[in-house]
Design a protein around this motif. Structure first.
Motif, PDB file in Angstrom:
ATOM      1  N   LEU A  89       0.949  -1.214   0.176  1.00  0.00           N
ATOM      2  CA  LEU A  89       0.042  -0.143  -0.044  1.00  0.00           C
ATOM      3  C   LEU A  89       0.797   1.259  -0.035  1.00  0.00           C
ATOM      4  N   THR A  90       0.419   2.221  -0.638  1.00  0.00           N
ATOM      5  CA  THR A  90       1.274   3.513  -0.526  1.00  0.00           C
ATOM      6  C   THR A  90       0.851   4.067   0.659  1.00  0.00           C
ATOM      7  N   VAL A  91       1.746   5.000   1.166  1.00  0.00           N
ATOM      8  CA  VAL A  91       1.383   5.693   2.566  1.00  0.00           C
ATOM      9  C   VAL A  91       0.036   6.479   2.474  1.00  0.00           C
ATOM     10  N   GLU A  92      -0.277   7.115   1.295  1.00  0.00           N
ATOM     11  CA  GLU A  92      -1.799   7.712   1.208  1.00  0.00           C
ATOM     12  C   GLU A  92      -2.954   6.654   1.416  1.00  0.00           C
ATOM     13  N   GLU A  93      -2.487   5.310   0.730  1.00  0.00           N
ATOM     14  CA  GLU A  93      -3.759   4.381   0.815  1.00  0.00           C
ATOM     15  C   GLU A  93      -3.775   3.767   2.125  1.00  0.00           C
ATOM     16  N   PHE A  94      -2.599   3.563   2.805  1.00  0.00           N
ATOM     17  CA  PHE A  94      -2.372   3.000   4.089  1.00  0.00           C
ATOM     18  C   PHE A  94      -2.979   3.865   5.165  1.00  0.00           C
ATOM     19  N   ASN A  95      -3.022   5.127   4.881  1.00  0.00           N
ATOM     20  CA  ASN A  95      -3.599   6.474   5.939  1.00  0.00           C
ATOM     21  C   ASN A  95      -5.059   6.316   5.722  1.00  0.00           C
ATOM     22  N   ASN A  96      -5.623   6.010   4.629  1.00  0.00           N
ATOM     23  CA  ASN A  96      -6.908   5.997   4.216  1.00  0.00           C
ATOM     24  C   ASN A  96      -7.603   4.758   4.761  1.00  0.00           C
ATOM     25  N   ARG A  97      -6.945   3.523   4.715  1.00  0.00           N
ATOM     26  CA  ARG A  97      -7.549   2.596   5.272  1.00  0.00           C
ATOM     27  C   ARG A  97      -7.427   2.227   6.612  1.00  0.00           C
ATOM     28  N   GLU A  98      -6.294   2.909   7.312  1.00  0.00           N
ATOM     29  CA  GLU A  98      -6.249   2.851   8.926  1.00  0.00           C
ATOM     30  C   GLU A  98      -7.132   3.407   9.195  1.00  0.00           C
ATOM     31  N   GLY A  99      -7.468   4.667   8.669  1.00  0.00           N
ATOM     32  CA  GLY A  99      -8.662   5.505   9.124  1.00  0.00           C
ATOM     33  C   GLY A  99      -9.741   4.959   9.171  1.00  0.00           C
TER      34      GLY A  99
END
Length: 294
Positions: A89-99
């Motif tokens: 996952l890209t950093v942006e994708e991870f942040n969105n999913r983690e949220g």
């Protein structure tokens, strides 16, 4: 930011170097300090923001190692790869999913990092040279400078301006209580200004008296023992609450001299009482008879 310098009497040059990580929006936040250099030579850290070198520096730099940069997130168990849990996952994708899914993704993915190159921070000159000693160390008396509020926010040079060292009377009162034969130490005892010190000292040669033992109901018994006879003395010392001076170094010298002087007065009062004159050979009418100029 302004860098202040002091030429120490021992030949060293001391520089006050504020931490650049504290600057707003600093790229060094989270970075590890590696070294501080004066013209490429390592400097010695003294305390707080003060650093020392053996010469007057033309350029001062500091090196920092930034924290590793997260480039992506990788699934720890590749057998679990799916549409919901891709391999990376890209950093942006991870942040969105983690949220959206909470801590679940932190348990399934690991951070992939990339080491960053060290950063060099340059303290811009010219450096402002101050006249005087270095600021008080943590184990030295504090200094209260008499400056306007806007200037009092500068710890680099407060000790070079007029002011005072507080707490002389409190320090000496605590010290007196530890000296031999001191019985009581009071501040402004019975509304008399100054430090009141009472002492109970033995005679030379020693004197004793018989003291009967006391029974359970407070009655005196026939048995008993001898106890030393002590002479009483008292002093009222006009010790100031603080020491003032044109700068910290001057006041500190007076501070040390004051401690030595007043401690000596109480030590002198603790000498044994003369048996030949029944202890009256000691003048105990108060410290108003003492003059430090004598």
């Amino acid at each position: 930011m302004t860098v202040y310098a002091l030429h120490h009497p021992d030949g060293r040059w001391l520089y006050c170097l504020p931490d650049p990580k504290q600057e707003q929006s600093s790229p060094l936040r989270g970075a590890t300090h590696l070294a501080t250099l004066a013209d490429g030579q390592p400097m010695t850290h003294l305390r707080r923001d003060w650093w020392a070198t053996d010469h007057q520096a033309e350029q001062i730099t500091a090196r920092y190692q930034p924290a590793p940069k997260t480039t992506c997130w990788r699934l720890t168990d590749m057998t679990a790869v799916s549409t919901r849990f891709p391999a990376t996952l890209t950093v942006e994708e991870f942040n969105n999913r983690e949220g959206s899914y909470g801590d679940q993704y932190y348990e399934l993915y690991e951070r992939v990092c990339e080491e960053q190159r060290p950063i060099e921070y340059v303290y811009d000159g010219p450096y402002m040279v101050l006249e005087g000693r270095e600021p008080p160390a943590p184990d030295e008396p504090m200094w209260v400078a008499e400056l306007p509020f806007v200037l009092a926010e500068r710890p680099e040079y407060l000790h070079l301006f007029p002011g005072h060292i507080p707490g002389l009377r409190a320090l000496l009162m605590a010290r007196f209580k530890t000296l031999p034969h001191v019985q009581h130490v009071f501040d402004n005892f019975q509304n008399e200004p100054g430090v009141y010190v009472s002492l109970r000292v033995p005679y030379d040669p020693p004197r004793t008296r018989w003291q009967a033992a006391t029974g359970a109901r407070g009655q005196k018994l026939k048995r008993g023992h001898t106890v030393p006879v002590l002479a009483s003395r008292s002093l009222n010392l006009p010790i100031p609450y603080r020491v003032t001076g044109p700068d910290y170094e001057t006041a500190l010298a007076d501070w040390k001299q004051s401690i030595e002087f007043w401690t000596g007065i109480v030590r002198e009062a603790s000498v044994k009482a003369c048996g030949a004159c029944d202890g009256t050979g000691y003048v105990a009418d108060g410290s108003e008879t003492y003059d430090r100029a004598k």
